[in-house]
Write a protein that holds these residues in place. Structure first.
Motif, PDB file in Angstrom:
ATOM      1  N   GLU A   1       0.849  -1.189   0.000  1.00 34.78           N
ATOM      2  CA  GLU A   1       0.000   0.000   0.000  1.00 34.78           C
ATOM      3  C   GLU A   1       0.886   1.241   0.000  1.00 34.78           C
ATOM      4  O   GLU A   1       2.020   1.202   0.420  1.00 34.78           O
ATOM      5  CB  GLU A   1      -0.898   0.013   1.240  1.00 34.78           C
ATOM      6  N   GLY A   2       0.357   2.349  -0.455  1.00 37.28           N
ATOM      7  CA  GLY A   2       1.137   3.581  -0.472  1.00 37.28           C
ATOM      8  C   GLY A   2       2.011   3.668  -1.704  1.00 37.28           C
ATOM      9  O   GLY A   2       1.997   2.817  -2.584  1.00 37.28           O
ATOM     10  N   GLU A   3       2.813   4.714  -1.745  1.00 45.90           N
ATOM     11  CA  GLU A   3       3.700   4.966  -2.879  1.00 45.90           C
ATOM     12  C   GLU A   3       5.151   4.815  -2.444  1.00 45.90           C
ATOM     13  O   GLU A   3       5.492   5.047  -1.284  1.00 45.90           O
ATOM     14  CB  GLU A   3       3.471   6.378  -3.411  1.00 45.90           C
ATOM     15  N   SER A   4       5.993   4.430  -3.389  1.00 45.90           N
ATOM     16  CA  SER A   4       7.434   4.320  -3.120  1.00 45.90           C
ATOM     17  C   SER A   4       8.028   5.705  -2.885  1.00 45.90           C
ATOM     18  O   SER A   4       7.579   6.686  -3.468  1.00 45.90           O
ATOM     19  CB  SER A   4       8.150   3.664  -4.298  1.00 45.90           C
ATOM     20  N   LEU A   5       9.034   5.758  -2.028  1.00 41.51           N
ATOM     21  CA  LEU A   5       9.731   7.007  -1.749  1.00 41.51           C
ATOM     22  C   LEU A   5      11.167   6.918  -2.253  1.00 41.51           C
ATOM     23  O   LEU A   5      11.800   5.865  -2.143  1.00 41.51           O
ATOM     24  CB  LEU A   5       9.757   7.273  -0.237  1.00 41.51           C
ATOM     25  N   PRO A   6      11.708   8.013  -2.801  1.00 41.30           N
ATOM     26  CA  PRO A   6      13.104   7.998  -3.237  1.00 41.30           C
ATOM     27  C   PRO A   6      14.044   7.965  -2.027  1.00 41.30           C
ATOM     28  O   PRO A   6      13.677   8.390  -0.940  1.00 41.30           O
ATOM     29  CB  PRO A   6      13.257   9.312  -4.006  1.00 41.30           C
ATOM     30  N   VAL A   7      15.231   7.451  -2.231  1.00 39.82           N
ATOM     31  CA  VAL A   7      16.223   7.360  -1.171  1.00 39.82           C
ATOM     32  C   VAL A   7      17.463   8.129  -1.606  1.00 39.82           C
ATOM     33  O   VAL A   7      17.970   7.925  -2.705  1.00 39.82           O
ATOM     34  CB  VAL A   7      16.608   5.890  -0.895  1.00 39.82           C
ATOM     35  N   GLN A   8      17.946   9.006  -0.754  1.00 43.44           N
ATOM     36  CA  GLN A   8      19.166   9.743  -1.037  1.00 43.44           C
ATOM     37  C   GLN A   8      20.121   9.560   0.131  1.00 43.44           C
ATOM     38  O   GLN A   8      19.699   9.537   1.286  1.00 43.44           O
ATOM     39  CB  GLN A   8      18.859  11.224  -1.244  1.00 43.44           C
TER      40      GLN A   8
END
Length: 66
Positions: A31-38
């Motif tokens: 569920e939800g959306e993927s988040l970018p990782v920095q």
């Protein structure tokens, strides 16, 4: 210096030890959306990167490693 987020290992059919992780906007898997990782202050092929996302094929090391 930083917080350890995991350990690297080789427990399957892979060419090298690696770490898998995924960030998303929901605590429920799928569920939800993927988040970018920095990441900050690391070296990619020996070149200091102040902030970025490591690219496939690059050798990543701590900025403290010279």
């Amino acid at each position: 210096m930083g917080q350890e987020i995991g350990l690297c290992g080789d427990s399957g059919n892979t060419s090298e030890p690696h770490l898998h992780f995924h960030l998303q906007t929901s605590p429920r898997l799928g569920e939800g959306e993927s988040l970018p990782v920095q990441f900050t202050n690391y070296r990619a092929n020996g070149v200091l990167v102040e902030r970025g996302e490591p690219a496939r094929g690059k050798v990543i090391s701590s900025s403290a490693n010279g």
